[in-house]
Design an enzyme around this catalytic site. Structure first.
Site, short mmCIF file in Angstrom:
data_model
loop_
_atom_site.label_atom_id
_atom_site.label_comp_id
_atom_site.label_asym_id
_atom_site.label_seq_id
_atom_site.Cartn_x
_atom_site.Cartn_y
_atom_site.Cartn_z
N GLY A 110 54.43 53.13 -23.03
CA GLY A 110 55.34 53.61 -21.76
C GLY A 110 55.32 55.03 -21.21
N GLY A 111 53.95 55.26 -20.95
CA GLY A 111 53.63 56.78 -20.49
C GLY A 111 53.94 56.84 -19.02
CG ASP B 40 49.53 46.87 -22.84
OD1 ASP B 40 49.25 47.69 -22.14
OD2 ASP B 40 48.69 46.08 -23.61
CB ILE C 191 47.22 41.33 -15.35
CG1 ILE C 191 47.93 42.43 -16.12
CG2 ILE C 191 47.47 41.51 -14.10
CD1 ILE C 191 47.42 43.91 -15.98
CD GLU C 192 42.96 38.41 -17.10
OE1 GLU C 192 42.24 38.27 -18.00
OE2 GLU C 192 43.89 39.36 -16.87
CB SER D 148 46.77 53.46 -17.10
OG SER D 148 45.57 54.17 -17.49
CB CYS E 46 39.10 54.01 -19.76
SG CYS E 46 39.36 54.05 -21.30
CB SER F 64 49.02 57.11 -23.84
OG SER F 64 50.26 57.24 -22.69
#
Length: 406
Positions: A14-15, A34, A57-58, A76, A79, A369
């Site tokens: 929840g950042g 998420d 998501i997809e 975000s 990464c 986060s």
């Protein structure tokens, strides 16, 4: 401004949501998405009234996105495809699949969101994923700005250099209607975003890179050269950055036995520890491996100030194991607590963990986060009337102009 409807993708703990609250913008998160079950438990603990979708998501249909009728996307993406220590698979990495899906989905939405904010690691700025993002945004009529920012830019004594992009629908394009055919890319001029990209990439290539080969440089102590020592001294003299002690828990609240470094850790990793003191104005990035691994995962805190670090580590290699240990134990070194890491990452005091989340799990999700206060400042700039004009660019420049020192 009417209350914005916000879609929070890769919501983690929840950042982004906390940053939205910190920014003061009138907004409501209409859905958070998420698939990490631990992060979702923590998110739900802190935001029980926010719809939380435990879905890929997809795997979410276009109609479900359209029904949300959101005005802003905050995200975000994973990464790992872009980290310097990873394989740098970029768009070919399976973990980038959901982000590519978002870029393909965006032009097909019934209503394009007015604002988009994205955060990722250093390395994203030179990726094919970034180029695809810029092409998509330009084709849909967005004005955007990119920057590399560390929390030290907003006065927090922690280095966590990250790439940020903020985008806003251009006023002249706000009436564009999308369809299943998507936005038109015929009017895009590549020179604009390639020029901006080249400037950003040039700057990024000069960040956190060693300026010389240290193989023949004299080591003072603890594998630290004169240049390393001077850099830390300069950081600690920067009065625009607060001191570590402003982010620490009261010592009476800490079970020291849980956080003191073990003797075997001191003996094995003592020479590579990044040690900070309560009056320091610096600390290194906390990663998801903090508390489990030592090298490159975050700073440790010196609790006993009766001994100088230099006096403990100078000529340490000439001592016996027991003598080394006794000298290092004098510093009373400990890990930062999860609450203190959260403080350094800008999370408010209202943020908390469910009781069943272990300390190691807390470190892990915090390491994944982002810095709440950095994102809050960017949200304020993005929503200002100056965004997209010279005054807005000047404000972004002021926010990001110190990152090379972070």
């Amino acid at each position: 401004m009417e209350s914005l409807r916000v879609l929070e993708l890769y919501s983690g703990i929840g950042g982004m949501h906390y940053a939205l609250k910190e920014s003061g913008i009138s907004a409501q998160v209409v859905a958070a998405v998420d698939i990490n079950t631990t992060a979702n438990e923590i998110y739900r603990h802190n935001f029980p009234d926010t719809p939380l979708w435990n879905k890929t998501i997809e795997g979410i249909p276009l109609d479900d996105f359209n029904k949300l009728s959101f005005d802003m996307i905050m995200m975000s993406p994973p990464c790992q495809p872009f980290t310097r220590l990873g394989l740098q698979g970029d768009v070919a990495d399976p973990r980038c699949k959901s982000f590519v899906f978002i870029l393909e989905l965006l032009p097909r939405l019934c209503k394009l969101p007015t604002y988009i904010l994205l955060e990722n690691v250093k390395g994203f700025e030179s990726s094919s994923a970034r180029d695809y993002l810029i092409k998509t945004l330009s084709g849909c009529g967005y004005t955007y700005q990119e920057c590399m920012i560390s929390p030290t830019n907003v006065g927090i004594p922690n280095s966590r250099l990250r790439y940020f992009l903020v985008a806003k629908m251009s006023a002249e394009n706000s009436s564009i209607q999308t369809s299943d055919k998507g936005c038109s890319f015929s009017h895009v001029t590549d020179s604009g975003f390639h020029e901006r990209s080249s400037v950003l990439r040039y700057k990024c290539q000069n960040i956190d890179q060693p300026s010389e080969d240290n193989s023949n440089v004299h080591v003072l102590y603890k594998r630290e050269t004169q240049m390393d020592s001077q850099k830390k001294t300069n950081q600690n003299k920067d009065l625009s950055v607060q001191q570590i002690q402003d982010y620490l828990e009261p010592q009476m609240n800490i079970d020291m036995e849980l956080y003191l470094l073990k003797p075997k850790t001191l003996l094995r990793y003592g020479s590579i520890l990044d040690i900070v003191q309560p009056h320091s104005r610096r600390s290194v990035c906390f990663t998801k491996g903090y508390g489990r691994y030592v090298e490159g995962t975050g700073s440790v805190l010196q609790c006993c100030m009766e001994n100088e670090i230099s006096s403990v580590f100078t000529n340490l290699d000439q001592l016996t194991e027991e003598e080394k240990l006794q000298k290092m134990l004098k510093l009373n070194l400990r890990y930062f607590t999860p609450r203190e890491v959260a403080n350094l990452m800008g999370f408010p005091q209202s943020f908390s963990f469910p009781e069943d989340i272990s300390i190691i799990q807390q470190y892990r999700v915090l390491g994944n986060s982002l810095n709440v206060l950095v994102v809050a400042r960017l949200l304020q700039l993005m929503s200002s009337e100056h965004f997209g004009h010279s005054e807005g660019e000047k404000q972004f420049s002021v926010l990001g102009n110190e990152y090379q020192c972070s």
